[in-house]
Design a protein around this motif. Sequence first.
Motif, mmCIF file in Angstrom:
data_model
loop_
_atom_site.group_PDB
_atom_site.id
_atom_site.type_symbol
_atom_site.label_atom_id
_atom_site.label_comp_id
_atom_site.label_asym_id
_atom_site.label_seq_id
_atom_site.Cartn_x
_atom_site.Cartn_y
_atom_site.Cartn_z
ATOM 1 N N LEU A 441 0.819 -1.208 0.000
ATOM 2 C CA LEU A 441 0.000 0.000 0.000
ATOM 3 C C LEU A 441 0.858 1.266 0.000
ATOM 4 O O LEU A 441 0.484 2.301 -0.573
ATOM 5 C CB LEU A 441 -0.921 0.004 1.222
ATOM 6 C CG LEU A 441 -2.013 -1.070 1.261
ATOM 7 C CD1 LEU A 441 -2.723 -1.055 2.610
ATOM 8 C CD2 LEU A 441 -3.026 -0.842 0.129
ATOM 9 N N GLY A 442 2.014 1.212 0.677
ATOM 10 C CA GLY A 442 2.789 2.423 0.869
ATOM 11 C C GLY A 442 3.816 2.716 -0.194
ATOM 12 O O GLY A 442 4.310 3.853 -0.273
ATOM 13 N N TYR A 443 4.167 1.750 -1.033
ATOM 14 C CA TYR A 443 5.297 1.951 -1.944
ATOM 15 C C TYR A 443 5.053 3.074 -2.945
ATOM 16 O O TYR A 443 5.883 3.961 -3.124
ATOM 17 C CB TYR A 443 5.638 0.654 -2.676
ATOM 18 C CG TYR A 443 6.710 0.873 -3.716
ATOM 19 C CD1 TYR A 443 8.025 1.109 -3.326
ATOM 20 C CD2 TYR A 443 6.400 0.877 -5.079
ATOM 21 C CE1 TYR A 443 9.020 1.324 -4.268
ATOM 22 C CE2 TYR A 443 7.398 1.098 -6.028
ATOM 23 C CZ TYR A 443 8.692 1.318 -5.626
ATOM 24 O OH TYR A 443 9.669 1.538 -6.552
ATOM 25 N N ASP A 444 3.918 3.089 -3.627
ATOM 26 C CA ASP A 444 3.741 4.061 -4.711
ATOM 27 C C ASP A 444 2.490 4.904 -4.566
ATOM 28 O O ASP A 444 2.052 5.537 -5.533
ATOM 29 C CB ASP A 444 3.708 3.329 -6.057
ATOM 30 C CG ASP A 444 2.578 2.317 -6.135
ATOM 31 O OD1 ASP A 444 1.833 2.178 -5.137
ATOM 32 O OD2 ASP A 444 2.450 1.664 -7.194
ATOM 33 N N SER A 445 1.904 4.940 -3.351
ATOM 34 C CA SER A 445 0.649 5.685 -3.224
ATOM 35 C C SER A 445 0.865 7.159 -2.916
ATOM 36 O O SER A 445 0.041 7.997 -3.268
ATOM 37 C CB SER A 445 -0.200 5.068 -2.110
ATOM 38 O OG SER A 445 0.418 5.281 -0.849
ATOM 39 N N GLY A 446 1.940 7.475 -2.210
ATOM 40 C CA GLY A 446 2.151 8.857 -1.800
ATOM 41 C C GLY A 446 1.321 9.254 -0.596
ATOM 42 O O GLY A 446 1.384 10.410 -0.154
ATOM 43 N N ASP A 447 0.497 8.359 -0.058
ATOM 44 C CA ASP A 447 -0.333 8.672 1.114
ATOM 45 C C ASP A 447 0.539 8.876 2.344
ATOM 46 O O ASP A 447 1.615 8.288 2.481
ATOM 47 C CB ASP A 447 -1.318 7.535 1.387
ATOM 48 C CG ASP A 447 -2.443 7.494 0.368
ATOM 49 O OD1 ASP A 447 -2.629 8.503 -0.322
ATOM 50 O OD2 ASP A 447 -3.117 6.442 0.273
ATOM 51 N N GLY A 448 0.015 9.689 3.253
ATOM 52 C CA GLY A 448 0.677 9.873 4.527
ATOM 53 C C GLY A 448 0.408 8.701 5.458
ATOM 54 O O GLY A 448 -0.438 7.832 5.192
#
Length: 617
Positions: A441-448
């Motif tokens: 989920l965190g690799y390419d989402s840019g979410d905080g």
Amino acid sequence: MHADHAGRTADPVDPTRKARLASRLGGTVAARWFEALYETPLLFAAILDDAGRVLDANQPVVEGCGLERAEVLGRPFWACGWWTPDPELSARLRGWCEAVLRTGEPLRTRSHFFLGDGTRRLVDLVLFRVGDDDGAGYLMVTGLDVTDALATQREREHRVDVQADALHQVAEARQRAIETVRRAEWRAEERLRRLVVVALELLGAETVADLTTIVVDHAVPVLGADGGALVVRQGTDRLRVVVGERLGRQVQAGGDLPYDSPLPAGHTARTGELLLLPDRAAGLAFTPQMAEVYRITERDAWAFLPLRVGTGLLGALAVSWRDEREFAPDEIAVLEAFAAQTAQALDRIQHLRARRESALAAQRLSEALQYSLLTQPPTAALLDIAVRYQPAAHEAKVGGDWYDAFETADGATMLVVGDVTGHDREAVAAMGQIRNLLRGLGYDSGDGPAALLGRLDRALRGLRVGALATAVLGRVERDPEDPPGMRRLRWSNAGHPPPLLRGPDGSVRVLAAHDLLLGVDPDANRRELVVELAEGSTLVLYTDGLVERRDGVLDDGIEVLARRLAEIGDRPAEEVCDLLLRVAPPGHEDDIALLVMGLRPTAPVRAAAGRRPGRGR
């Protein structure tokens, strides 16, 4: 002592009934006495409840006396057929039982009793109270039929008395006879006491060596024997020999025999046949290889008894004597009883060992899975990251603690430390799923971090990952408007111990703000906080195993960790990890996952094959 008078042959003890009573007694002291006395052929034995009712009794005291078990169990002890032909005797027995139950003082006396056919006999009776952990009381009753012994003594005394022409010699003979009987009674009582102690010791044996010490070195000397060994079957090709210490240092302490060994011990362990070798001639006739056994042991008589549990043959018990001997039937019966108890203990030990080995194999598999998921952190010019993992001191536990650090597609660095509830393979498996989900989920989402934890929580619900977990997730990034050596940490905490941040000036902040843990409510609001990281800052993420004390509160452990971080000063992340691990309580009962990130002006790049994150202390 023989209980089945008049040639009666009783049915064998019902093992189902015995098991039910043993289950009812549980792990109490009464249960251990009952287990030790129940199977003995040497004396009457019964156990009563706190109202004096017969819970159970061994074969000699019921069928051996010609009574029906259905007419005995559940009835008051004094109302059973041993006493009821004489109402006065029955009332006396009731008073004795009630007094012992009330006062706890044991009672020993002699009393008449009756067989099923009305025959009057005399018993040496002992009543004593046994209590359990809940305060409940049981009355143990043991007895020895002394009718024949006393009759023999009276006849001897009568013959002596009528010899008036040798009064002085008769008096001396009478005194010697009395002393002999007393010594015999004392020896019998001492033997029974020691046999009961041995039976209780067998319940605590955990290894074959323990079992050998109890049976060969403690038990068989009670019977006049002098050493021996246990022979345990090892599959279908070897026999393991464990020798007792009484055979002397010149005898090998243990070893293996070929499965087809011609020695008597191998023969009995292989075939289940009882072998009695009363002298050297008998042993050498069995096999010439016994000559070496006689030479090194200096024992002339041997008995080899099979160790059976049900239809299974576990091995053999070898018992030795220094001198030649003839084996009496009652001696063989006692040896066989010993072998039966030894076989039960050996069967329990082997099953316990198998369970332990199975649990250890599962433990190692879980640890291997866990370590395979704890990878090296990324290396960067400015960020100095080090990680450690320590399993709980208790080897039977594996946990769901984890750490992770990875670079995202937009160049930020994600840091996470988490803890899945539980200490088993399910916790390790759930940890792997949560870790990998969060990475994806965190690799390419840019979410905080707050948004990522919310997405992760909803994914866990949708994918039916039934686990509860705490985690603290941080995103280290650079704002274009900040100076080159400055970074920002955006972080969110899902019920996890708070991160610690040491500033360049040496002060330590506790980043104490957290929301609901993962796996409870995927729609819960999650906060995201931002803190600036200047050069020389050190960030510490950890699991509660590092700060949790058995006799203290979590906040006290966090305070100790914060003070230690302040004392350490500006050091590389690897050194900080090792120094902080010293804060962990000795023998900590929970796993520890630790991640340290330092913001350095020039951080050395570590090779991928460098120090493996793991059990470093």
